[in-house]
Each structure stands twice: as C-alpha cells, then as structure tokens.
Motif scaffolding. Structure first.
Motif: not given
Length: 462
Positions: A248-255, A322-333, A335-343
């Motif tokens: 989960t992200i922030g204990g709220k959003l399941p991923v 907001i959930d998608i933005e938090e997912s992108a932020r999770y990948l970047k901050e 999981l240390h991905c330099k850039k993030v895309g979406i599909l």
C-alpha cells in the motif's frame, strides 16, 4: 419431410485428433485466429453437409469450430436409418470423441472451449460437459441426455439450453424436458437455464429441413447463444478474478508492484484491479518497466459488464488522479525510478491522458482506446509526449472510436500540443489487447501494439 441432399451427403472431413482409449477421431474444422473454441455436435443424421454449414455459420460469429464425426463415417439416408444409428450409439465413446475434439481446439490455442449441438447433439453436449474437464460450457439445442447416467453434479460450467414451444418429443426435448433440465440443475446447485422459443417446434435450427426451420428464430437463438458464450463469467476467468495488492502507499492506497528499472503506472480497465490487469503489468515488466497498478476502486471488482458500468460511472476522477499521482511519486521517490510513464486501457486509457495533463511527475503516456474530457484535461498542459492507440473497428463512439482518435489529434493541434501521436490498428475493435477476453483479443496486433508502446516509453523515459 422434404428430402434435402445436404442431410444425406457426408461432410468432407479435414482434421484428425487423438481420443483416449479409442482410435483417432475425425471431423470438420473451421480454423481461424479466434481464442475461444466451440465443438458443434451433429444431429442424428450424422456429420453431413448440413452440419458443416451450421459449423461455418457459428465460426463466423467469432469462434474456432470443430464438428467431430460421432458416427465415424456413417450418415443416415432416411429417418429409419437415423433411428438405427442413434439407437446403436456408444454414448461413452461419443463423449470421449467430444473430449478429444476439445483437446484439439486447446492445442490450436483456444483458451476456453464450449460445446453446442442439435437434437442428439444437444443431449450429447450436456453429457460431454458432465464427463470432461476440457469443456467449459454447453449450449444444447432441443435435446436432454440421461441425467441419471450423466449427472449435472459433475458439470464444471454453465448450461444454456434452447428449446421450441411446440416441440412434441416428450421425454427428450419438449418444454417439459427443458423444465426437467432446469430442475435437475437447481437440485445439483449448478448454473443451468433454458430459453423456450415461442411458435417453433423441434429442429427449428436446421436450414435443410424447411418443414421445421424458422429462419428468424434460428438467427435470434444462435446470436443469443454466441453472446452468452462470449459474456458468460466462465470465459473471463481473470477479468473477474480479484487480484491481491502487493503493498500500500501511505497505508491507504492498495497497489500491485512488479520489479524492473523504469517506472510505469498501469491503469485498470473498468473491471477493477483484477488478475488480468496484473498479468498485463507483468508483461510490461518484461519490457523493462517497474510497474505499479493502483487499485482505483479500492477493492471492488466488477462481476459483469453491468456492474463495471456502475463502478465506472461512480468513479471519483479527482481522487483517481490523486491515486495515480501518488503511485507515480511512489515509483520515483520510494522505488528510485528517475522517470515515470503511464499506460492504461479503456477507462485507464482515458485516465492516462488526464493524468499527464495534471501531473508534474509523469513524463510520457501510452493510452489504449480511451479519451477523457479534453475540455477539462487540456492537452496543452501535458507534461510529456502521448502515444494513443485505437482499433479501426472500435464502435464506442464518443469514447474510443476512430472518430474519437481523430478528435484527439485535432484537439492536440488546436491546443498547440505537437508531441501527440495516434496509431489506429486495422481490423480490430475495442479491447484488442485484453488476452482474457478472447472474443475481442487479437494476439498479433496486441503484440505489435505493446511493442510500440514499450519502445515509445523507453525513448521518452531515458
């Protein structure tokens, strides 16, 4: 009964298949690229030219079809001979032949196999479903087998029987027998239903028996059965199967998260976070992307298209973004991905376009067959390039049709977005990438489309 050569002329068989404990079986095969197979079982006449026409007719509705030769070369020349052939039928051998035909369809790539049949073939359809674990569903036409011998307790899939209101063959295919089938299904706790068509009798599907055939009811009945096969829950085993989020992200959003170097947010279709979209994320992971699939419905999974529609219409887009933005932020901050895309696909495709116009983290978008409200989510605000892919035969006008693809291009030009690309794939419709919906999936196009999306994302996330 008027004689018709098609009833008495043996079919030209074009395939053989292995049968457990018996000599190889033979039959007529209409092979195509469909991912769902149908076994079509003959009437008491035998595997004749009439049955080949029916098999071809069913295949045109989006199935690979095989009609096994249950009589192994014999075709009745009149009603008396047909009665002798039926009377001498080895039912256990016949269901083994049908199981062999089912295995043959699976070897040709069919993910699921259904069975249908007419008169004797209808009864054998039910018997085969109770006998074989290779068959997922049965749609018998006017025929019920011995339910003491072939028990409905053993069936592993649904039955949808078709009967005629004026069928007088009591003990086999009359309306009373249809009701007997339903009651046996209820007693066994199985999914068994029937449709009794008004104004028609036995053999209303046989176009080569003009004294019994009803063209209008035959077309309606066959179309209803085809739709039932395509929409039944047994078919979309992963579409309806709830996935287990890995964190989960922030204990709220399941991923659901996959391992790989580049960051990619993968957005569900209207079904929800199911096993099917997780499988797609795993495929994108094999292209070199670390994927996060946010659960936008927070645990809800549609069990049918009606429920999917309700979930989509009730979606809070503001919260979804907001959930998608938090997912992108999770990948970047995290999981240390330099850039993030979406599909994303369908609803997820529309959300992918909306997200890249609202997010400062997402750097590229690869939406499939879905367009959001371009007045609310302006393409001039996009934070990176967009590659949108559509099907030429998509008939969801206002959302993902060719007209909508062109509207997306025109709006990009009007709003000054020069980085948007649109690809329209010929010969496919909506959801052509969903391998768990075999009636619309196109394996070859899906592979090319995902290759193209992966290449585009790699180029823009380096």
């Amino acid at each position: 009964m008027q004689a018709n050569p098609a009833l008495h002329t043996p079919a030209k068989k074009n395939c053989t298949f292995e049968v457990e404990g018996r000599p190889d079986g033979e039959g007529y095969l209409n092979q195509n690229n469909a991912m769902f197979g149908i076994i079509v079982i003959q009437e008491w006449w035998g595997l004749n030219e009439s049955m080949v026409k029916t098999t071809d007719r069913i295949a045109k509705m989006g199935f690979q079809c095989i009609s096994p030769d249950i009589y192994r070369g014999k075709v009745a020349q009149n009603r008396e001979e047909a009665g002798h052939l039926l009377g001498g039928l080895d039912w256990e051998g016949a269901v083994k032949d049908i199981e062999g035909a089912a295995k043959h369809l699976r070897e040709m790539g069919c993910k699921k196999v259904g069975v249908t049949g007419f008169c004797m073939g209808g009864a054998l359809s039910i018997a085969a479903l109770s006998f074989s674990d290779q068959i997922n569903a049965a749609a018998p036409f006017y025929g019920v087998c011995d339910l003491d011998k072939f028990k409905l307790d053993n069936i592993k899939g649904p039955i949808y029987g078709q009967f005629g209101e004026k069928d007088e063959m009591k003990g086999f295919s009359s309306p009373d027998d249809a009701q007997r089938l339903v009651e046996a299904g209820q007693k066994a706790g199985k999914n068994v239903k029937v449709k009794i068509w008004p104004g028609v009798g036995h053999a209303f599907m046989n176009q080569d028996r003009p004294e019994a055939y009803n063209a209008e009811v035959a077309q309606q009945s066959l179309q209803e059965v085809a739709t039932w096969f395509k929409q039944s829950k047994f078919l979309y085993s992963l579409v309806y199967q709830k996935a287990t989020p890995t964190t989960t992200i922030g204990g709220k959003l399941p991923v659901y998260v996959t391992p790989a170097p580049y960051g990619l947010v993968v957005i569900q279709e209207w079904w929800g976070l199911n096993s099917s979209i997780c499988k797609t994320a795993d495929i994108m992971s094999s292209y070199g992307f670390k994927c996060v699939v946010p659960d936008l419905y927070r645990g809800k999974i549609a069990k049918d298209t009606e429920e999917a529609g309700h979930l989509l219409s009730g979606l809070d887009w503001k919260q979804a973004l907001i959930d998608i933005e938090e997912s992108a932020r999770y990948l970047k901050e995290e999981l240390h991905c330099k850039k993030v895309g979406i599909l994303g696909f369908c609803m997820g495709g529309a959300l992918s376009i909306a997200s890249i116009t609202t997010s400062k983290i997402i750097s590229a978008a690869a939406p499939f067959y879905g367009v959001c409200d371009l007045n609310t989510f302006k393409l001039s605000n996009a934070n990176g390039p967009i590659l949108a892919q559509f099907g030429q035969n998509d008939d969801m006008v206002g959302f993902s049709s060719v007209q909508d693809a062109k509207r997306l291009e025109l709006t990009a030009q009007q709003q000054g977005n020069k980085s948007l690309q649109v690809k329209i794939w010929p010969g496919v419709g909506h959801a052509f990438c969903n391998q768990d919906r075999p009636e619309v999936y196109n394996q070859a196009i899906a592979k090319q489309a995902l290759d193209l999306a992966a290449k585009f994302l790699h180029e823009n996330l380096k």
